[in-house]
Structures are given as structure tokens and as C-alpha cells.
Design a protein around this motif. Structure first.
Motif, short mmCIF file in Angstrom:
data_model
loop_
_atom_site.label_atom_id
_atom_site.label_comp_id
_atom_site.label_asym_id
_atom_site.label_seq_id
_atom_site.Cartn_x
_atom_site.Cartn_y
_atom_site.Cartn_z
N ARG A 176 3.33 27.17 -48.68
CA ARG A 176 3.61 26.70 -50.02
C ARG A 176 2.27 26.37 -50.69
O ARG A 176 1.42 25.71 -50.10
N PRO A 177 2.06 26.81 -51.91
CA PRO A 177 0.79 26.57 -52.57
C PRO A 177 0.46 25.09 -52.77
O PRO A 177 -0.70 24.71 -52.76
N ILE A 178 1.47 24.24 -52.93
CA ILE A 178 1.18 22.83 -53.23
C ILE A 178 1.64 21.87 -52.15
O ILE A 178 1.32 20.69 -52.22
N ASP A 179 2.39 22.32 -51.17
CA ASP A 179 2.90 21.40 -50.15
C ASP A 179 2.93 22.10 -48.80
O ASP A 179 3.86 22.84 -48.49
N HIS A 180 1.90 21.87 -48.00
CA HIS A 180 1.79 22.56 -46.72
C HIS A 180 2.78 22.07 -45.67
O HIS A 180 2.87 22.65 -44.59
N ARG A 181 3.54 21.03 -45.99
CA ARG A 181 4.57 20.57 -45.05
C ARG A 181 5.72 21.57 -44.97
O ARG A 181 6.48 21.56 -44.01
N ALA A 182 5.85 22.43 -45.96
CA ALA A 182 6.94 23.41 -45.99
C ALA A 182 6.53 24.76 -45.40
O ALA A 182 7.33 25.70 -45.41
N ASP A 183 5.31 24.89 -44.87
CA ASP A 183 4.83 26.16 -44.34
C ASP A 183 5.72 26.65 -43.20
O ASP A 183 6.28 25.87 -42.44
N ARG A 184 5.83 27.96 -43.10
CA ARG A 184 6.64 28.60 -42.06
C ARG A 184 5.81 29.66 -41.35
O ARG A 184 5.23 30.54 -41.99
N ALA A 185 5.75 29.58 -40.03
CA ALA A 185 5.07 30.61 -39.24
C ALA A 185 6.07 31.72 -38.91
O ALA A 185 7.25 31.45 -38.71
N ILE A 186 5.57 32.94 -38.89
CA ILE A 186 6.40 34.09 -38.58
C ILE A 186 5.78 34.80 -37.38
O ILE A 186 4.63 35.25 -37.45
#
Length: 166
Positions: free
Chosen positions: A111-121
């Protein structure tokens, strides 16, 4: 004509003290609530140490130069499905168009503004330079798709693109 016989209540020191304390209690309470909301919604810093990031900058420049010299072509296609999952397909080719096999790819949706929502694939090799992966719980909206390709114990490819998932 009826005249009210009630006299106006005088302002006493006690009244002034109570209203002043009540006023500041409300102001302090609102400030505490706003601070709590600000702290819990802050996504954090981009880097922990700007100095450490600046030292790694030259290595990043060298890696980008080497990547440009290899002239690899990596195409990515990502689809978000109605159940909230996202499927990614990669096709990797060298400068002559031959498929790149045996690479270890890792993809991230950031997520550009909230890295807590990042997802690894997790990406697995299918055949002949084709790779695929899947992530769960991907919300609609803007994401940065980061693709890293590793081989021989080092990063050989890095790409970061802004995408819109519906």
C-alpha cells in the motif's frame, strides 16, 4: 404586570474554579483522544535510519546498472478476484527472448500510504520462464507491485510499479 422576584445569581470564586477546571478537562480529554487516534493510525516510518539508507544507495545504483545491462524482460499480469484474492502471472525472458528458468521470484503488493496492509505473494515456476502466485485478502485500490528476482544468491531483478486493482 408580573415582575420576577428572583435575583441574578452572583458569580463566585467557586463557580469560576469549577468552570475553568471543567473547560481544561474537556480540552485535555479531546487532545488525549486525538493523540491516541493519531498514534494508532500512524503507519510508521519509511526507513528507520536515513543514514543507513543513504549508505545503501550506491549499492542500489550498481544493482540497477547491472540489471539494465542484462536487459531482461519481465511481464506481470495481476487480477483481483471477487473473493479478495489476487493472482499474478509473470513471464521472464532474457535479452534474446529466451525464457529465464530457475529464478526465484518474490512479489509484494504494498500500500502506498500504509505498509501494514502489505501482502507477500509466493511465486512458483510453472514452465519455460512462466511463474505464478496468489495472495489472499487483497483489498481494491492502489497498490505498488514489487517484483524481485533472485539467482546465484543475489538479487538479479527489481521492479516497482503502481497499479490499480478493482
Amino acid at each position: 404586570m408580573a415582575v420576577s422576584s428572583q435575583a441574578a445569581r452572583p458569580i463566585t470564586g467557586r463557580f469560576v474554579l469549577v468552570t475553568t477546571v471543567a473547560f481544561f478537562a474537556v480540552v485535555i480529554s479531546v487532545n488525549m483522544v486525538m493523540m491516541r487516534l493519531a498514534i494508532t493510525t500512524l503507519p510508521g516510518t519509511e526507513v528507520d535510519s536515513a543514514y543507513s539508507a543513504s549508505l545503501a544507495y550506491q549499492r542500489e545504483i550498481d544493482a540497477a546498472r547491472q540489471q539494465n545491462e542484462r536487459d531482461w524482460r519481465v511481464r506481470a499480469h495481476i487480477d483481483r478476484r471477487p473473493d479478495g484474492s489476487a493472482a499474478i502471472a509473470l513471464e521472464a525472458r532474457d535479452h534474446a527472448g529466451a525464457p529465464l528458468t530457475g529464478l526465484s521470484f518474490l512479489a509484494r503488493l504494498e500500500r502506498p500510504i500504509d505498509h501494514r496492509a502489505d501482502r507477500a505473494i509466493e511465486i512458483t515456476e510453472a514452465e519455460g520462464g512462466s511463474y505464478s502466485g496468489r495472495a489472499e485478502g487483497v483489498a481494491a485500490g492502489q497498490w505498488d507491485l514489487v517484483i524481485e528476482g533472485d539467482a546465484d544468491g543475489g538479487r538479479m531483478f527489481l521492479s516497482k510499479n503502481r497499479i490499480q486493482l478493482n
